[in-house]
Design a protein around this motif. Structure first.
Motif, PDB file in Angstrom:
ATOM      1  N   LEU A   3       6.137 -22.427 142.540  1.00  0.00           N
ATOM      2  CA  LEU A   3       4.897 -23.196 142.567  1.00  0.00           C
ATOM      3  C   LEU A   3       4.275 -23.160 141.187  1.00  0.00           C
ATOM      4  N   ILE A   4       3.707 -24.284 140.794  1.00  0.00           N
ATOM      5  CA  ILE A   4       2.949 -24.387 139.558  1.00  0.00           C
ATOM      6  C   ILE A   4       1.570 -24.923 139.924  1.00  0.00           C
ATOM      7  N   LYS A   5       0.539 -24.197 139.527  1.00  0.00           N
ATOM      8  CA  LYS A   5      -0.823 -24.632 139.835  1.00  0.00           C
ATOM      9  C   LYS A   5      -1.148 -25.889 139.028  1.00  0.00           C
ATOM     10  N   LEU A   6      -1.766 -26.852 139.680  1.00  0.00           N
ATOM     11  CA  LEU A   6      -2.179 -28.087 139.036  1.00  0.00           C
ATOM     12  C   LEU A   6      -3.114 -27.797 137.863  1.00  0.00           C
ATOM     13  N   THR A   7      -2.953 -28.557 136.790  1.00  0.00           N
ATOM     14  CA  THR A   7      -3.880 -28.513 135.653  1.00  0.00           C
ATOM     15  C   THR A   7      -4.233 -29.946 135.271  1.00  0.00           C
ATOM     16  N   GLN A  42      -7.901 -38.922 136.067  1.00  0.00           N
ATOM     17  CA  GLN A  42      -9.236 -38.587 136.571  1.00  0.00           C
ATOM     18  C   GLN A  42      -9.124 -37.724 137.831  1.00  0.00           C
ATOM     19  N   TRP A  43      -8.163 -38.046 138.694  1.00  0.00           N
ATOM     20  CA  TRP A  43      -7.946 -37.269 139.911  1.00  0.00           C
ATOM     21  C   TRP A  43      -7.557 -35.832 139.575  1.00  0.00           C
ATOM     22  N   LEU A  44      -6.736 -35.642 138.534  1.00  0.00           N
ATOM     23  CA  LEU A  44      -6.356 -34.293 138.125  1.00  0.00           C
ATOM     24  C   LEU A  44      -7.585 -33.444 137.813  1.00  0.00           C
ATOM     25  N   ILE A  45      -8.551 -34.014 137.115  1.00  0.00           N
ATOM     26  CA  ILE A  45      -9.781 -33.294 136.772  1.00  0.00           C
ATOM     27  C   ILE A  45     -10.534 -32.918 138.048  1.00  0.00           C
ATOM     28  N   GLU A  46     -10.642 -33.861 138.980  1.00  0.00           N
ATOM     29  CA  GLU A  46     -11.328 -33.605 140.254  1.00  0.00           C
ATOM     30  C   GLU A  46     -10.611 -32.518 141.046  1.00  0.00           C
ATOM     31  N   ALA A  47      -9.286 -32.606 141.122  1.00  0.00           N
ATOM     32  CA  ALA A  47      -8.517 -31.617 141.889  1.00  0.00           C
ATOM     33  C   ALA A  47      -8.645 -30.234 141.267  1.00  0.00           C
ATOM     34  N   ASP A  48      -8.666 -30.160 139.950  1.00  0.00           N
ATOM     35  CA  ASP A  48      -8.832 -28.876 139.268  1.00  0.00           C
ATOM     36  C   ASP A  48     -10.210 -28.287 139.568  1.00  0.00           C
ATOM     37  N   THR A  49     -11.228 -29.119 139.589  1.00  0.00           N
ATOM     38  CA  THR A  49     -12.594 -28.674 139.906  1.00  0.00           C
ATOM     39  C   THR A  49     -12.673 -28.104 141.322  1.00  0.00           C
ATOM     40  N   GLN A  50     -11.945 -28.707 142.251  1.00  0.00           N
ATOM     41  CA  GLN A  50     -11.981 -28.265 143.647  1.00  0.00           C
ATOM     42  C   GLN A  50     -11.357 -26.891 143.852  1.00  0.00           C
ATOM     43  N   ALA A  51     -10.613 -26.391 142.881  1.00  0.00           N
ATOM     44  CA  ALA A  51      -9.979 -25.076 142.999  1.00  0.00           C
ATOM     45  C   ALA A  51     -10.958 -23.932 142.794  1.00  0.00           C
ATOM     46  N   ASP A  52     -12.129 -24.218 142.298  1.00  0.00           N
ATOM     47  CA  ASP A  52     -13.157 -23.190 142.084  1.00  0.00           C
ATOM     48  C   ASP A  52     -13.669 -22.724 143.448  1.00  0.00           C
ATOM     49  N   PRO A  53     -13.617 -21.424 143.741  1.00  0.00           N
ATOM     50  CA  PRO A  53     -14.062 -20.928 145.045  1.00  0.00           C
ATOM     51  C   PRO A  53     -15.510 -21.295 145.393  1.00  0.00           C
ATOM     52  N   VAL A  64      -6.895 -25.294 146.336  1.00  0.00           N
ATOM     53  CA  VAL A  64      -6.055 -25.161 145.154  1.00  0.00           C
ATOM     54  C   VAL A  64      -4.814 -26.019 145.391  1.00  0.00           C
ATOM     55  N   THR A  65      -4.481 -26.840 144.401  1.00  0.00           N
ATOM     56  CA  THR A  65      -3.324 -27.730 144.502  1.00  0.00           C
ATOM     57  C   THR A  65      -2.187 -27.188 143.639  1.00  0.00           C
ATOM     58  N   TYR A  66      -0.998 -27.246 144.200  1.00  0.00           N
ATOM     59  CA  TYR A  66       0.200 -26.745 143.530  1.00  0.00           C
ATOM     60  C   TYR A  66       1.291 -27.806 143.536  1.00  0.00           C
ATOM     61  N   TRP A  67       2.127 -27.743 142.529  1.00  0.00           N
ATOM     62  CA  TRP A  67       3.348 -28.538 142.488  1.00  0.00           C
ATOM     63  C   TRP A  67       4.512 -27.613 142.830  1.00  0.00           C
ATOM     64  N   MET A  68       5.462 -28.120 143.586  1.00  0.00           N
ATOM     65  CA  MET A  68       6.700 -27.368 143.789  1.00  0.00           C
ATOM     66  C   MET A  68       7.694 -27.865 142.753  1.00  0.00           C
ATOM     67  N   TRP A  69       8.244 -26.931 142.017  1.00  0.00           N
ATOM     68  CA  TRP A  69       9.113 -27.230 140.886  1.00  0.00           C
ATOM     69  C   TRP A  69      10.510 -26.696 141.149  1.00  0.00           C
ATOM     70  N   GLY A  77       1.559 -29.152 147.284  1.00  0.00           N
ATOM     71  CA  GLY A  77       0.972 -28.358 148.358  1.00  0.00           C
ATOM     72  C   GLY A  77      -0.461 -28.004 148.029  1.00  0.00           C
ATOM     73  N   ARG A  78      -1.225 -27.726 149.076  1.00  0.00           N
ATOM     74  CA  ARG A  78      -2.622 -27.335 148.908  1.00  0.00           C
ATOM     75  C   ARG A  78      -2.926 -26.125 149.774  1.00  0.00           C
ATOM     76  N   VAL A  79      -3.789 -25.273 149.234  1.00  0.00           N
ATOM     77  CA  VAL A  79      -4.321 -24.148 149.990  1.00  0.00           C
ATOM     78  C   VAL A  79      -5.841 -24.299 149.999  1.00  0.00           C
ATOM     79  N   ARG A  80      -6.395 -24.486 151.170  1.00  0.00           N
ATOM     80  CA  ARG A  80      -7.852 -24.493 151.300  1.00  0.00           C
ATOM     81  C   ARG A  80      -8.314 -23.047 151.425  1.00  0.00           C
ATOM     82  N   LEU A  81      -9.315 -22.705 150.644  1.00  0.00           N
ATOM     83  CA  LEU A  81      -9.768 -21.314 150.589  1.00  0.00           C
ATOM     84  C   LEU A  81     -10.617 -20.925 151.784  1.00  0.00           C
TER      85      LEU A  81
END
Length: 161
Positions: A3-7, A42-53, A64-69, A77-81
């Motif tokens: 997994l690689i965390k979205l940036t 723009q979506w990448l920025i929004e998705a990164d912001t949503q990872a903040d607890p 938190v959004t992840y890429w499977m590599w 994949g996503r994990v809702r906190l």
């Protein structure tokens, strides 16, 4: 596979992956399907912001959004906190999708296993997932990864770990 965390810097290969997953396919919401590249950035920025607890409120929860590599991106994949009342009824902490051209290669099973490991690291417990009843492949993946049927709705099976 990893997994690689979205940036916000994730480029063209990830954009192309998201164009290979339907907008709302098998219960996974892919807002980026049919976005142009600038909208994707723009979506990448929004998705990164949503990872903040601390992100969210009663309607929106941090995720938190992840890429499977696997040498290239094959899934997301996503994990809702945490879960809100609506997600407790019909939804969950984990969600994932595999690109159409990468399916039937056991990536779904591997991706869910990796997401469950992330849940443990992030201290998300219990973990819940919802799967459309008619999605036989995903129901098998969840059970194979130790998910226990918690409840059913007219259209979904809700599992917990």
């Amino acid at each position: 596979m990893k997994l690689i965390k979205l940036t916000p810097q994730d480029g063209q290969p990830y954009y192309q992956l998201l164009q290979n997953i339907g907008r709302f396919e098998n219960g996974f919401e892919n807002k980026v399907k049919d976005y142009d590249y600038e909208q994707y950035l723009q979506w990448l920025i929004e998705a990164d912001t949503q990872a903040d607890p601390s992100f969210g409120d009663e309607k929106m929860v941090p995720q938190v959004t992840y890429w499977m590599w696997d040498g290239h991106p094959v899934g997301i994949g996503r994990v809702r906190l945490r879960l809100n009342a609506q997600l407790l009824e019909s939804g969950g902490n984990v969600a994932y999708a595999i690109a159409k051209n990468e399916r039937r290669k056991n990536y779904g099973n591997a991706l869910l296993a990796l997401l469950l490991q992330e849940c443990e690291k992030l201290q998300v417990s219990p973990v819940q997932a919802s799967v459309n009843k008619d999605n036989e492949a995903s129901n098998k993946v969840v059970v194979k990864n130790g998910g226990c049927l918690f409840k059913q709705t007219n259209i979904e099976n809700i599992y917990r770990w």
